[in-house]
Design a protein around this motif. Structure first.
Motif, PDB file in Angstrom:
ATOM      1  N   ARG A 250      -5.337   6.020  38.916  1.00 53.05           N
ATOM      2  CA  ARG A 250      -4.403   7.115  38.968  1.00 53.05           C
ATOM      3  C   ARG A 250      -4.535   7.725  40.367  1.00 53.05           C
ATOM      4  O   ARG A 250      -5.305   7.459  41.138  1.00 53.05           O
ATOM      5  CB  ARG A 250      -4.809   8.142  37.906  1.00 53.05           C
ATOM      6  CG  ARG A 250      -6.267   8.683  37.974  1.00 53.05           C
ATOM      7  CD  ARG A 250      -6.605   9.859  37.203  1.00 53.05           C
ATOM      8  NE  ARG A 250      -8.255  10.123  37.462  1.00 53.05           N
ATOM      9  CZ  ARG A 250      -8.720  10.890  36.886  1.00 53.05           C
ATOM     10  NH1 ARG A 250      -8.290  11.398  35.612  1.00 53.05           N
ATOM     11  NH2 ARG A 250     -10.089  10.996  37.038  1.00 53.05           N
ATOM     12  N   SER A 251      -3.462   8.063  40.885  1.00 50.32           N
ATOM     13  CA  SER A 251      -3.007   8.546  42.389  1.00 50.32           C
ATOM     14  C   SER A 251      -3.910   9.980  42.737  1.00 50.32           C
ATOM     15  O   SER A 251      -4.255  10.603  41.761  1.00 50.32           O
ATOM     16  CB  SER A 251      -1.859   8.346  42.791  1.00 50.32           C
ATOM     17  OG  SER A 251      -1.284   9.193  41.656  1.00 50.32           O
TER      18      SER A 251
ATOM     19  N   ALA B 211      -5.887  19.621  50.083  1.00 48.68           N
ATOM     20  CA  ALA B 211      -7.152  18.977  49.210  1.00 48.68           C
ATOM     21  C   ALA B 211      -6.846  18.306  47.792  1.00 48.68           C
ATOM     22  O   ALA B 211      -5.875  18.971  47.225  1.00 48.68           O
ATOM     23  CB  ALA B 211      -8.254  20.131  49.025  1.00 48.68           C
ATOM     24  N   GLY B 212      -7.633  17.514  47.419  1.00 44.99           N
ATOM     25  CA  GLY B 212      -6.975  16.743  46.162  1.00 44.99           C
ATOM     26  C   GLY B 212      -8.143  15.835  45.778  1.00 44.99           C
ATOM     27  O   GLY B 212      -9.344  15.680  46.395  1.00 44.99           O
ATOM     28  N   LEU B 213      -7.890  15.077  44.637  1.00 41.55           N
ATOM     29  CA  LEU B 213      -8.962  14.220  44.167  1.00 41.55           C
ATOM     30  C   LEU B 213      -8.301  12.786  44.092  1.00 41.55           C
ATOM     31  O   LEU B 213      -7.483  12.538  43.744  1.00 41.55           O
ATOM     32  CB  LEU B 213      -9.447  14.653  42.602  1.00 41.55           C
ATOM     33  CG  LEU B 213      -9.949  16.254  42.533  1.00 41.55           C
ATOM     34  CD1 LEU B 213     -10.234  16.395  40.987  1.00 41.55           C
ATOM     35  CD2 LEU B 213     -11.161  16.382  43.365  1.00 41.55           C
TER      36      LEU B 213
ATOM     37  N   ALA C  80     -24.232  22.182  39.750  1.00 42.51           N
ATOM     38  CA  ALA C  80     -23.468  21.577  38.737  1.00 42.51           C
ATOM     39  C   ALA C  80     -22.145  21.204  39.084  1.00 42.51           C
ATOM     40  O   ALA C  80     -21.617  20.380  38.158  1.00 42.51           O
ATOM     41  CB  ALA C  80     -23.727  23.032  37.802  1.00 42.51           C
ATOM     42  N   SER C  81     -21.585  21.891  39.908  1.00 41.65           N
ATOM     43  CA  SER C  81     -20.139  21.759  40.295  1.00 41.65           C
ATOM     44  C   SER C  81     -19.767  20.054  40.578  1.00 41.65           C
ATOM     45  O   SER C  81     -18.731  19.728  40.480  1.00 41.65           O
ATOM     46  CB  SER C  81     -19.686  22.478  41.630  1.00 41.65           C
ATOM     47  OG  SER C  81     -20.440  22.039  42.810  1.00 41.65           O
ATOM     48  N   CYS C  82     -20.893  19.323  41.202  1.00 41.54           N
ATOM     49  CA  CYS C  82     -20.931  18.091  41.604  1.00 41.54           C
ATOM     50  C   CYS C  82     -20.662  17.285  40.097  1.00 41.54           C
ATOM     51  O   CYS C  82     -19.911  15.962  40.330  1.00 41.54           O
ATOM     52  CB  CYS C  82     -22.164  17.518  42.088  1.00 41.54           C
ATOM     53  SG  CYS C  82     -22.556  18.310  43.533  1.00 41.54           S
ATOM     54  N   ASN C  83     -20.754  17.406  39.010  1.00 44.25           N
ATOM     55  CA  ASN C  83     -20.366  16.965  37.683  1.00 44.25           C
ATOM     56  C   ASN C  83     -18.954  17.598  37.496  1.00 44.25           C
ATOM     57  O   ASN C  83     -18.679  18.190  36.374  1.00 44.25           O
ATOM     58  CB  ASN C  83     -21.255  17.387  36.550  1.00 44.25           C
ATOM     59  CG  ASN C  83     -20.888  16.446  35.480  1.00 44.25           C
ATOM     60  OD1 ASN C  83     -20.760  15.467  35.676  1.00 44.25           O
ATOM     61  ND2 ASN C  83     -21.241  16.968  34.280  1.00 44.25           N
ATOM     62  N   GLY C  84     -18.113  17.125  38.369  1.00 46.28           N
ATOM     63  CA  GLY C  84     -16.731  17.760  38.203  1.00 46.28           C
ATOM     64  C   GLY C  84     -15.880  17.293  39.347  1.00 46.28           C
ATOM     65  O   GLY C  84     -14.859  16.555  39.352  1.00 46.28           O
ATOM     66  N   THR C  85     -16.364  17.604  40.709  1.00 47.76           N
ATOM     67  CA  THR C  85     -15.792  17.111  41.957  1.00 47.76           C
ATOM     68  C   THR C  85     -16.918  16.972  42.728  1.00 47.76           C
ATOM     69  O   THR C  85     -17.912  17.651  42.743  1.00 47.76           O
ATOM     70  CB  THR C  85     -14.850  18.126  42.467  1.00 47.76           C
ATOM     71  OG1 THR C  85     -15.741  19.419  42.640  1.00 47.76           O
ATOM     72  CG2 THR C  85     -13.649  18.584  41.767  1.00 47.76           C
TER      73      THR C  85
ATOM     74  N   ILE D 211     -10.619  14.738  48.699  1.00 49.31           N
ATOM     75  CA  ILE D 211     -10.213  14.350  50.162  1.00 49.31           C
ATOM     76  C   ILE D 211      -9.499  15.358  50.680  1.00 49.31           C
ATOM     77  O   ILE D 211      -8.680  16.385  49.884  1.00 49.31           O
ATOM     78  CB  ILE D 211      -9.923  12.999  50.103  1.00 49.31           C
ATOM     79  CG1 ILE D 211      -8.407  12.777  49.519  1.00 49.31           C
ATOM     80  CG2 ILE D 211     -10.936  11.899  49.646  1.00 49.31           C
ATOM     81  CD1 ILE D 211      -7.971  11.461  49.698  1.00 49.31           C
ATOM     82  N   VAL D 212      -8.829  15.252  51.915  1.00 53.40           N
ATOM     83  CA  VAL D 212      -7.839  16.168  52.211  1.00 53.40           C
ATOM     84  C   VAL D 212      -6.664  14.737  52.637  1.00 53.40           C
ATOM     85  O   VAL D 212      -7.074  14.077  53.516  1.00 53.40           O
ATOM     86  CB  VAL D 212      -8.184  17.010  53.428  1.00 53.40           C
ATOM     87  CG1 VAL D 212      -7.043  17.451  54.412  1.00 53.40           C
ATOM     88  CG2 VAL D 212      -9.218  18.023  53.195  1.00 53.40           C
TER      89      VAL D 212
END
Ligand SMILES: *[C@@H]1O[C@H](CO)[C@@H](O)[C@H](O)[C@H]1NC(C)=O
Ligand SMILES: *[C@@H]1O[C@H](CO)[C@@H](O)[C@H](O)[C@H]1NC(C)=O
Ligand SMILES: *[C@@H]1O[C@H](CO)[C@@H](O)[C@H](O)[C@H]1NC(C)=O
Ligand SMILES: *[C@@H]1O[C@H](CO)[C@@H](O)[C@H](O)[C@H]1NC(C)=O
Ligand SMILES: *[C@@H]1O[C@H](CO)[C@@H](O)[C@H](O)[C@H]1NC(C)=O
Ligand SMILES: *[C@@H]1O[C@H](CO)[C@@H](O)[C@H](O)[C@H]1NC(C)=O
Ligand SMILES: *[C@@H]1O[C@H](CO)[C@@H](O)[C@H](O)[C@H]1NC(C)=O
Ligand SMILES: *[C@@H]1O[C@H](CO)[C@@H](O)[C@H](O)[C@H]1NC(C)=O
Length: 597
Positions: free
Chosen positions: A190-191, A504-506, A219-224, A498-499
């Protein structure tokens, strides 16, 4: 007007041509089936220029391979005693007779002197020729082929011939029969998803992870995922590189993947503030460009530079960009075409990540073997080469297991798992993907068994054990149990922040995993170099040897599988598996282990 010099040259050429033995009759050298998805459009324009690369046999390659293992196996007395550029070149040089016969053949087609360029070892000769001449030399017809799904276009043929007496003096000529595209592994599943919430690492919530720095991760690392997450998860928080004057890290990019500086700076400002003064350099290969128009920034190139260089600051980072020539972009598109220029470089980075590849069967064996041999040369010179393992699980690179078409391209049209290349080359370290914290296998993690390369001995024990634990007969005929098995290792590959185009996005993919793993390799090299030791070079013999010990320095991933081809794929298990390899790195432990290797 002809200068005296060129007049003399012409006379000399004519004399040579006259002296050359009568050319033997052409015999077919190689025939391939065009890979699925490619259709022939029209005859290639006769005046279109292609760079024919002629690969002469490397009769001493077995010797080079022996040296490679001697300097890469930690139990060898020569561990770390890498070869010089000149030593490697001597071991891949062609036999003088091959050089002479190939030169005579080229002269008979009016090609000599400045028309030829040779690799330093002489194992590759390149001539720029119009299609019309290539067709005469190879007794073939070139066509323009297109790949509907990606819009890619190539000038290729499905068969070519050579004078019979040259068959044993030429391994391969490309571009002819190679249909591989340099598909970036990012965004296969997925893009880029813009607008990721700013990662929250400040609320203090933690997830327990046994191998992490301090045994826990935000805990945020289990997400982004962010660089700080990876440093914590892989037990490297607080490590400061000390060998930045010597150690280097590089990532590769291909046509239309430009690494954007503005994106890089914004990424550092937001996520690696202590590295805000960092920059990277660019090396241009085959007319590569790195266009800074924001709308041309590449997700893959941005991802690779931001993570590989952000994680290793202040280690100098290099972006290798390889060009092509529109509108057909015919000869330089494949990552495979561009590997050799790295081997020609004098000043190599100690670790290189590449997130590009294609199905193994889109590259004819003859060419895959030569490209793979180039990675052996890099390894012998002390370079660690990492490749993404692919994003289609056991399937064909399409991460949606439901739409994968897993047919062999050898005329049998057999249903089988589709390994990726170069990940299937035994001289590279193939990196699979994990997800979540604590880690499980990412469902798309490319893995399996090569149909081209036999299993190297360094992985005999590990792979035999895995195969022995499979349910009897499962997937019989779908995979090649005697082939080189991959991946070797893995790292996070889902929801990387990443940017891109200043937003910013995933992103996901083994594209995230390869630069990440490579960054930790670069940090290990930093520790080695700072203590006066050689860089690690070709990693696999070391990785498999470490994992035969009680303390390995890897986090074994034992949950998850990699579906594809209408199956559930393989399972992640205790020990090595064709989903996550040996698992992800524990930098702190590995550092202690490699300092005493
Ligand atoms: C991590 O996130 C996944 C959802 O992506 C969730 O299922 C899992 O329970 C979470 N793990 C922990 C330890 O919070
Ligand atoms: C990735 O992010 C999405 C939200 O964008 C979330 O639903 C999902 O659980 C995350 N997955 C992992 C493995 O962190
Ligand atoms: C980073 O390097 C590039 C290429 O050399 C250069 O154009 C740019 O000005 C540099 N940026 C900074 C902030 O030094
Ligand atoms: C960069 O791309 C833009 C637009 O795509 C184009 O106008 C410009 O000429 C390119 N620059 C270079 C140096 O190729
Ligand atoms: C290969 O077999 C599949 C399924 O039987 C079929 O759909 C496909 O058209 C075949 N391809 C070729 C090239 O024969
Ligand atoms: C299986 O792999 C071996 C190399 O180990 C190769 O020689 C053989 O041709 C492969 N078989 C198939 C069916 O691809
Ligand atoms: C994977 O594990 C499941 C559940 O234990 C099992 O049913 C399946 O046969 C395993 N698959 C393979 C390829 O080992
Ligand atoms: C992290 O690495 C250090 C060495 O730098 C080691 O002492 C420690 O045990 C490691 N932590 C874990 C949880 O493995």
């Amino acid at each position: 007007m002809l200068s005296l010099r060129s007049a003399l040259l012409c006379a000399a050429l004519a004399a040579l041509a006259a002296a050359a033995p009568a050319e033997s009759a052409h015999k077919v050298k190689e025939t391939v089936y065009p890979p699925r998805g490619w259709t022939v459009l029209r005859p290639a324009p006769p005046a279109h220029t292609i760079s024919l690369r002629i690969g002469l046999p490397q009769p001493k390659f077995p010797e080079l391979e022996e040296h490679l293992y001697a300097v890469s196996d930690p139990s060898s007395g020569r561990y770390g005693a890498h070869l010089s550029k000149g030593e490697v070149e001597a071991l891949v040089a062609p036999h003088p007779e091959s050089v002479q016969l190939v030169d005579e053949w080229l002269v008979s087609h009016g090609l000599a002197g400045d028309a030829l360029s040779r690799s330093p070892a002489g194992d590759w000769v390149t001539v720029k020729v119009p299609v019309s001449l290539a067709e005469k030399m190879l007794d073939t017809t070139y066509h323009v082929w297109t790949h509907a799904a990606s819009g890619a276009a190539l000038v290729r043929t499905t068969s070519y011939s050579l004078p019979a007496h040259l068959h044993e003096h030429i391994d391969v000529i490309q571009p002819t029969t190679t249909f591989a595209r340099s598909t970036p592994m990012s965004a296969t599943y997925r893009s880029f998803r813009a607008g990721a919430a700013a990662p929250d690492r400040t609320d203090g919530a933690k997830v327990a992870v046994p191998g992490a720095s301090g045994g826990q991760v935000a805990a945020s690392c289990n997400g982004t995922i962010t660089p700080a997450c990876l440093l914590e998860l892989y037990n490297a928080t607080g490590y400061t590189p000390q060998a930045a004057a010597t150690n280097k890290i590089a990532v590769t990019g291909y046509l239309e993947q430009y690494a954007n500086y503005a994106d890089y700076y914004q990424f550092l400002e937001e996520l690696v503030p202590y590295a805000a003064d960092s920059n990277f350099s660019v090396v241009y290969i085959n007319g590569g460009v790195n266009n800074q128009t924001l709308a041309d920034a590449g997700v893959e190139a941005d991802l690779d530079t931001q993570y590989a260089f952000g994680l290793t600051y202040p280690t100098p980072g290099t972006f290798y960009t390889t060009g092509g020539s529109p509108p057909f972009t015919p000869d330089d598109l494949e990552p495979t075409d561009s590997n050799e220029p790295y081997a020609e470089a004098n000043d190599l980075p100690q670790s290189i990540s590449s997130s590009y590849g294609d199905d193994e069967q889109t590259v004819p064996y003859s060419y895959a073997a030569r490209v793979c041999a180039e990675f052996a040369q890099l390894g012998a010179r002390g370079v660690s080469v990492m490749f993404s393992s692919g994003d289609g699980g056991v399937g064909d690179g399409d991460a949606d297991p439901a739409t994968q078409e897993c047919y062999s391209n050898d005329g049998r049209n057999a249903t089988e798992f589709i390994p990726g290349f170069p990940a299937s080359c035994p001289y590279v370290t193939a990196v699979g993907a994990t997800s979540q914290v604590p880690e499980i296998a990412a469902w798309f993690s490319g893995g399996g068994f090569s149909n081209y390369f036999a299993r190297p001995s360094y992985q005999d024990d590990a792979v035999t054990k895995y195969l022995g634990e499979l349910a009897p007969g499962i997937y019989a005929g779908l995979y090649n149990a005697s082939g080189r098995a991959f991946p070797d290792v893995s790292a996070e590959g889902v929801n990387f922040t990443i940017v891109w185009e200043l937003e910013a996005g995933l992103v996901d993919g083994t594209s995230c995993s390869s630069p990440t793993f490579t960054a930790f390799v670069a940090l290990l090299n930093d520790a080695r170099i700072a203590s006066g030791q050689a860089a690690l070079g070709f990693l696999n013999p070391l990785i498999y040897a470490l994992n035969a010990q009680a303390v390995s320095g890897f986090n074994d991933i034992t949950v998850g599988n990699n579906p594809g081809c209408g199956t559930e794929g393989f399972n992640a298990t205790i020990g090595w598996d064709p989903v996550t390899g040996w698992g992800s790195p524990n930098f702190g432990i590995l550092k202690e282990l490699v300092l005493s290797a």
